[in-house]
Structure formats: C-alpha cells, structure tokens
Scaffold this motif. Structure first.
Motif, PDB file in Angstrom:
ATOM      1  N   MET A  84       9.752  29.569  22.919  1.00 14.16           N
ATOM      2  CA  MET A  84      10.595  30.585  23.519  1.00 14.16           C
ATOM      3  C   MET A  84       9.680  31.695  24.023  1.00 14.16           C
ATOM      4  N   ASP A  85       9.905  32.093  25.258  1.00 19.82           N
ATOM      5  CA  ASP A  85       9.026  33.101  25.836  1.00 19.82           C
ATOM      6  C   ASP A  85       9.487  34.521  25.496  1.00 19.82           C
ATOM      7  N   GLN A  86       8.611  35.457  25.717  1.00 22.50           N
ATOM      8  CA  GLN A  86       8.843  36.850  25.329  1.00 22.50           C
ATOM      9  C   GLN A  86      10.017  37.473  26.069  1.00 22.50           C
ATOM     10  N   THR A  87      10.275  37.058  27.308  1.00 19.20           N
ATOM     11  CA  THR A  87      11.394  37.649  28.055  1.00 19.20           C
ATOM     12  C   THR A  87      12.729  37.315  27.386  1.00 19.20           C
ATOM     13  N   LYS A  88      12.856  36.126  26.836  1.00 17.68           N
ATOM     14  CA  LYS A  88      14.094  35.770  26.145  1.00 17.68           C
ATOM     15  C   LYS A  88      14.247  36.557  24.849  1.00 17.68           C
ATOM     16  N   ILE A  89      13.152  36.748  24.142  1.00 15.99           N
ATOM     17  CA  ILE A  89      13.192  37.538  22.909  1.00 15.99           C
ATOM     18  C   ILE A  89      13.561  38.979  23.225  1.00 15.99           C
ATOM     19  N   ASP A  90      12.989  39.512  24.297  1.00 13.24           N
ATOM     20  CA  ASP A  90      13.334  40.870  24.721  1.00 13.24           C
ATOM     21  C   ASP A  90      14.815  40.971  25.064  1.00 13.24           C
ATOM     22  N   ARG A  91      15.350  39.931  25.711  1.00 11.00           N
ATOM     23  CA  ARG A  91      16.768  39.937  26.077  1.00 11.00           C
ATOM     24  C   ARG A  91      17.643  39.889  24.826  1.00 11.00           C
ATOM     25  N   ILE A  92      17.251  39.112  23.820  1.00 11.29           N
ATOM     26  CA  ILE A  92      17.990  39.077  22.550  1.00 11.29           C
ATOM     27  C   ILE A  92      18.042  40.472  21.943  1.00 11.29           C
ATOM     28  N   ASN A  93      16.900  41.148  21.926  1.00  9.80           N
ATOM     29  CA  ASN A  93      16.827  42.488  21.358  1.00  9.80           C
ATOM     30  C   ASN A  93      17.654  43.484  22.161  1.00  9.80           C
ATOM     31  N   GLU A  94      17.605  43.367  23.473  1.00  9.25           N
ATOM     32  CA  GLU A  94      18.385  44.257  24.331  1.00  9.25           C
ATOM     33  C   GLU A  94      19.884  44.075  24.068  1.00  9.25           C
ATOM     34  N   LEU A  95      20.324  42.829  23.984  1.00  7.87           N
ATOM     35  CA  LEU A  95      21.738  42.570  23.714  1.00  7.87           C
ATOM     36  C   LEU A  95      22.144  43.069  22.330  1.00  7.87           C
ATOM     37  N   ALA A  96      21.275  42.950  21.367  1.00  5.29           N
ATOM     38  CA  ALA A  96      21.571  43.436  20.018  1.00  5.29           C
ATOM     39  C   ALA A  96      21.739  44.952  20.014  1.00  5.29           C
ATOM     40  N   ARG A  97      20.849  45.652  20.722  1.00 11.62           N
ATOM     41  CA  ARG A  97      20.960  47.117  20.811  1.00 11.62           C
ATOM     42  C   ARG A  97      22.253  47.528  21.514  1.00 11.62           C
ATOM     43  N   ARG A  98      22.573  46.830  22.615  1.00 13.89           N
ATOM     44  CA  ARG A  98      23.795  47.153  23.351  1.00 13.89           C
ATOM     45  C   ARG A  98      25.037  46.852  22.522  1.00 13.89           C
ATOM     46  N   ALA A  99      25.001  45.784  21.729  1.00 13.33           N
ATOM     47  CA  ALA A  99      26.143  45.430  20.887  1.00 13.33           C
ATOM     48  C   ALA A  99      26.423  46.534  19.871  1.00 13.33           C
ATOM     49  N   LYS A 100      25.380  47.112  19.318  1.00 10.02           N
ATOM     50  CA  LYS A 100      25.542  48.199  18.357  1.00 10.02           C
ATOM     51  C   LYS A 100      26.012  49.477  19.041  1.00 10.02           C
ATOM     52  N   ALA A 101      25.452  49.764  20.199  1.00 13.85           N
ATOM     53  CA  ALA A 101      25.715  51.039  20.868  1.00 13.85           C
ATOM     54  C   ALA A 101      27.079  51.065  21.565  1.00 13.85           C
ATOM     55  N   GLU A 102      27.358  50.073  22.391  1.00 10.82           N
ATOM     56  CA  GLU A 102      28.558  50.155  23.228  1.00 10.82           C
ATOM     57  C   GLU A 102      29.407  48.904  23.232  1.00 10.82           C
ATOM     58  N   GLY A 103      28.912  47.827  22.663  1.00 13.50           N
ATOM     59  CA  GLY A 103      29.659  46.569  22.678  1.00 13.50           C
ATOM     60  C   GLY A 103      29.242  45.700  23.844  1.00 13.50           C
ATOM     61  N   LEU A 104      29.625  44.432  23.775  1.00 13.10           N
ATOM     62  CA  LEU A 104      29.237  43.466  24.797  1.00 13.10           C
ATOM     63  C   LEU A 104      30.475  42.860  25.444  1.00 13.10           C
ATOM     64  N   THR A 105      30.309  42.441  26.683  1.00 13.73           N
ATOM     65  CA  THR A 105      31.372  41.701  27.346  1.00 13.73           C
ATOM     66  C   THR A 105      31.383  40.279  26.777  1.00 13.73           C
ATOM     67  N   GLU A 106      32.428  39.528  27.078  1.00 15.28           N
ATOM     68  CA  GLU A 106      32.518  38.151  26.583  1.00 15.28           C
ATOM     69  C   GLU A 106      31.356  37.300  27.102  1.00 15.28           C
ATOM     70  N   GLU A 107      30.994  37.510  28.352  1.00 17.61           N
ATOM     71  CA  GLU A 107      29.877  36.758  28.932  1.00 17.61           C
ATOM     72  C   GLU A 107      28.568  37.088  28.218  1.00 17.61           C
ATOM     73  N   GLU A 108      28.355  38.355  27.912  1.00 16.96           N
ATOM     74  CA  GLU A 108      27.137  38.767  27.205  1.00 16.96           C
ATOM     75  C   GLU A 108      27.132  38.220  25.777  1.00 16.96           C
ATOM     76  N   LYS A 109      28.306  38.152  25.147  1.00 16.66           N
ATOM     77  CA  LYS A 109      28.381  37.587  23.798  1.00 16.66           C
ATOM     78  C   LYS A 109      27.997  36.107  23.812  1.00 16.66           C
ATOM     79  N   ARG A 110      28.468  35.372  24.838  1.00 17.21           N
ATOM     80  CA  ARG A 110      28.109  33.956  24.953  1.00 17.21           C
ATOM     81  C   ARG A 110      26.606  33.809  25.187  1.00 17.21           C
ATOM     82  N   GLU A 111      26.056  34.672  26.064  1.00 17.23           N
ATOM     83  CA  GLU A 111      24.619  34.630  26.331  1.00 17.23           C
ATOM     84  C   GLU A 111      23.828  34.914  25.058  1.00 17.23           C
ATOM     85  N   GLN A 112      24.264  35.917  24.313  1.00 14.79           N
ATOM     86  CA  GLN A 112      23.595  36.277  23.071  1.00 14.79           C
ATOM     87  C   GLN A 112      23.643  35.113  22.079  1.00 14.79           C
ATOM     88  N   ASP A 113      24.786  34.464  21.974  1.00 16.16           N
ATOM     89  CA  ASP A 113      24.939  33.326  21.066  1.00 16.16           C
ATOM     90  C   ASP A 113      24.004  32.182  21.454  1.00 16.16           C
TER      91      ASP A 113
END
Length: 75
Positions: free
Chosen positions: A1-30
């Motif tokens: 797994m490359d670093q860009t995907k790991i960064d995206r996981i972390n970004e989605l995790a931060r956004r989930a805590k701060a403001e929540g995620l859309t359904e599409e973002e939740k699927r991407e995160q999963d």
C-alpha cells in the motif's frame, strides 16, 4: 500500500471526527481500511513464514513450511 492511500485513510479519519463523512466517503474509507488490513496481514504472514526454530535435537525447522500451508488451506 502506497503512502498516498495511507494519507487518504488518515484524512478521512480526521474528517470523520471533525465534521462527518458522506456515504461515498464512508465506503471509500471502508475499502481503504480493508486494503490496509489485508496488506498488514500479508506482510505479517511473510515474516512468520520465514521464522526458523532450532529443536532440542539441533535440527532446524521452518515454521512457514510446517504451518504455512495449513493456514492457506483454511483461507
């Protein structure tokens, strides 16, 4: 797994805590998390398969050869 995907996981995790995620973002995160866990398991399996144990009688036994095929059969 490359670093860009790991960064995206972390970004989605931060956004989930701060403001929540859309359904599409939740699927991407999963999907990203599942890929990450699969990568970790594959790396751990490779490390464990390369462990050699020295028996009391002095013989060397590779655990990957002894147990690796059994674990693959269960998958």
């Amino acid at each position: 797994m490359d670093q860009t995907k790991i960064d995206r996981i972390n970004e989605l995790a931060r956004r989930a805590k701060a403001e929540g995620l859309t359904e599409e973002e939740k699927r991407e995160q999963d999907l990203l998390r599942k890929e990450y866990v699969a990568t970790i398991r594959r790396n751990l399996r490779a490390q464990l398969d390369n462990i050699d144990v020295v028996n009391l009688d002095g013989t060397t036994e590779n655990l990957g050869e002894k147990y690796g095929k059994k674990a693959e059969d269960l998958s």
